[in-house]
Design a protein around this motif. Structure first.
Motif, PDB file in Angstrom:
ATOM      1  N   ASP A  81       0.844  -1.196   0.000  1.00 17.85           N
ATOM      2  CA  ASP A  81       0.000   0.000   0.000  1.00 17.85           C
ATOM      3  C   ASP A  81       0.878   1.243   0.000  1.00 17.85           C
ATOM      4  OD1 ASP A  81      -2.029   1.929   0.542  1.00 17.85           O
ATOM      5  OD2 ASP A  81      -1.385   1.844   2.612  1.00 17.85           O
ATOM      6  N   THR A  84      -1.452   5.276   1.727  1.00 16.98           N
ATOM      7  CA  THR A  84      -1.388   5.720   3.124  1.00 16.98           C
ATOM      8  C   THR A  84      -0.006   6.244   3.460  1.00 16.98           C
ATOM      9  OG1 THR A  84      -2.961   3.968   3.622  1.00 16.98           O
ATOM     10  CG2 THR A  84      -1.907   5.024   5.485  1.00 16.98           C
ATOM     11  N   HIS A 139      -7.736   3.706  13.656  1.00 19.18           N
ATOM     12  CA  HIS A 139      -8.687   2.624  13.949  1.00 19.18           C
ATOM     13  C   HIS A 139      -9.031   2.589  15.438  1.00 19.18           C
ATOM     14  CE1 HIS A 139     -10.688  -1.235  13.984  1.00 19.18           C
ATOM     15  NE2 HIS A 139      -9.810  -1.689  14.859  1.00 19.18           N
TER      16      HIS A 139
ATOM     17  N   ALA B  68      -5.382   2.788   3.149  1.00 24.41           N
ATOM     18  CA  ALA B  68      -4.857   1.460   2.828  1.00 24.41           C
ATOM     19  C   ALA B  68      -5.972   0.477   2.481  1.00 24.41           C
ATOM     20  CB  ALA B  68      -4.044   0.931   4.005  1.00 24.41           C
ATOM     21  N   HIS B  93     -15.967  -1.214  12.289  1.00 21.67           N
ATOM     22  CA  HIS B  93     -16.596  -0.449  13.375  1.00 21.67           C
ATOM     23  C   HIS B  93     -18.070  -0.792  13.531  1.00 21.67           C
ATOM     24  CE1 HIS B  93     -13.133   2.082  11.962  1.00 21.67           C
ATOM     25  NE2 HIS B  93     -12.788   1.674  13.146  1.00 21.67           N
ATOM     26  N   VAL B 104      -9.079  -8.049  15.609  1.00 22.98           N
ATOM     27  CA  VAL B 104      -8.614  -7.003  14.698  1.00 22.98           C
ATOM     28  C   VAL B 104      -8.059  -5.817  15.491  1.00 22.98           C
ATOM     29  CG1 VAL B 104      -9.445  -5.287  13.030  1.00 22.98           C
ATOM     30  CG2 VAL B 104     -10.111  -7.678  12.798  1.00 22.98           C
ATOM     31  N   LEU B 105      -6.856  -5.403  15.146  1.00 27.77           N
ATOM     32  CA  LEU B 105      -6.201  -4.284  15.832  1.00 27.77           C
ATOM     33  C   LEU B 105      -6.181  -3.019  14.982  1.00 27.77           C
ATOM     34  CD1 LEU B 105      -3.076  -6.114  17.289  1.00 27.77           C
ATOM     35  CD2 LEU B 105      -5.055  -5.305  18.553  1.00 27.77           C
ATOM     36  N   THR B 106      -6.241  -3.182  13.672  1.00 25.51           N
ATOM     37  CA  THR B 106      -6.135  -2.045  12.768  1.00 25.51           C
ATOM     38  C   THR B 106      -6.910  -2.356  11.495  1.00 25.51           C
ATOM     39  OG1 THR B 106      -4.539  -0.557  11.690  1.00 25.51           O
ATOM     40  CG2 THR B 106      -3.990  -2.901  11.701  1.00 25.51           C
ATOM     41  N   VAL B 107      -7.082  -1.365  10.672  1.00 28.07           N
ATOM     42  CA  VAL B 107      -7.702  -1.581   9.362  1.00 28.07           C
ATOM     43  C   VAL B 107      -6.733  -1.101   8.282  1.00 28.07           C
ATOM     44  CG1 VAL B 107     -10.129  -1.551  10.021  1.00 28.07           C
ATOM     45  CG2 VAL B 107      -8.965   0.614   9.630  1.00 28.07           C
ATOM     46  N   PHE B 126      -2.218  -4.194   5.646  1.00 29.36           N
ATOM     47  CA  PHE B 126      -2.273  -4.606   4.240  1.00 29.36           C
ATOM     48  C   PHE B 126      -1.456  -5.873   4.015  1.00 29.36           C
ATOM     49  CE2 PHE B 126      -0.272  -4.633   0.084  1.00 29.36           C
ATOM     50  CZ  PHE B 126      -1.338  -4.412  -0.773  1.00 29.36           C
TER      51      PHE B 126
END
Lengths: 148, 140
Positions: A81, A84, A139, B68, B93, B104-107, B126
């Motif tokens: 990616d 970002t 997040h 991302a 969410h 899940v910790l992040t997106v 990613f």
């Protein structure tokens, strides 16, 4: 599900750029004062301008024009990616320029190095583990906001 | 030479901070890996609509305003035809329970489950299609 081949990027170029920024930041910290501030502004400009013009990224250019052709470092092509990272690069570069400006003004060393240290930690996380700290923070913030 | 001790002091600070950072990063990484491994094998009890329940499934967790995520979505659309799997996109969410089940910790994040709905792998951040293909093959 088939489609066009995804765009690949040279991970060595990205990591060399990141480690170069970290090394220069460490040198700026040792120099401190106006010299350190001027170096931080230069690093920030490399980050921000290099986002839009590849040739302005002197660190990446050194890798592409000197180290890679001579076989010192090898390209490592992979899909990743980039969108970002480009946003993070502009934000990080802006913070480095702001931190450098605070060092030039004088009297705000703790704030300046705190800001620069935060950005450097995020860069190091990406260089070491390909971890997007910005994505993680956003997040977690949204998760906390949703549960509040 | 009067400035030398101060500069040496700052070199020592840089070395200490770097060592602490690397140690802390490796510690957190190990903790995340263990936390993820402890979830593997859990059965998915949440209702998820699958096109073909006999195939493995990739659950793709995304978020709003996530740069991302568009790259991960594009990557998922490029999975090779022979990598037969259901792909389910979930807002992390809006589906906090499902995201919590997968840890899940992040997106973006991706979770791979086998046809018996057992968790095979979780990727934080990613991942390229090649990684997902190799994880899908774990269910074979």
């Amino acid at each position: 599900m088939a489609g066009a081949a995804p765009e690949q990027f040279d991970l060595t170029a990205r990591r060399f750029h990141q480690w170069g920024v970290i090394l220069l930041t460490a040198i700026a910290f040792v120099l401190d004062g106006t010299n350190g501030g001027a170096l931080m502004i230069a690093i920030g400009l490399i980050m921000v301008v290099g986002r839009f013009r590849d040739e302005a990224d002197l660190i990446r250019s050194f890798y592409q024009n000197v180290l890679r052709p001579r076989g010192v470092l090898r390209a490592d092509w992979a899909v990743e990616d980039r969108a970002t990272r480009r946003v993070a690069r502009v934000l990080g570069g802006a913070a480095q320029i702001a931190g450098g400006a605070l060092l030039l003004v004088g009297g705000y060393g703790a704030i300046a190095w705190g800001l620069i240290g935060l950005i450097t930690a995020m860069i190091a996380l990406d260089a070491l583990f390909s971890f997007c700290a910005l994505c993680f923070v956003v997040h977690q913030f949204q998760r906390q906001a949703a549960s509040a | 030479m009067t400035g030398l001790p101060a500069e040496l002091e700052r070199v020592v600070i840089v070395a200490l901070v770097a060592a602490l950072f690397v140690a802390a990063s490796l510690g957190v990484r190990t903790w995340v890996r263990r936390a993820t491994d402890s979830r593997l094998g859990r059965v998915l009890a949440h209702p998820v609509r699958l096109d073909d329940p006999t195939l493995p499934t990739i659950i793709y967790f995304f978020g709003q305003r996530c740069g991302a995520c568009s790259a991960q979505r594009a990557e998922l659309s490029l999975l090779p035809g022979n990598a037969r799997a259901n792909v389910v996109a979930v807002d992390a969410h809006e589906s906090a329970d499902l995201a919590g089940w997968a840890g899940v910790l992040t997106v973006p994040s991706t979770a791979v489950i086998d046809p018996r709905r057992r968790l095979l792998a979780v990727n934080h951040g990613f991942v390229p299609a090649t990684t997902l293909v190799s994880q899908i093959r774990l269910s074979a």
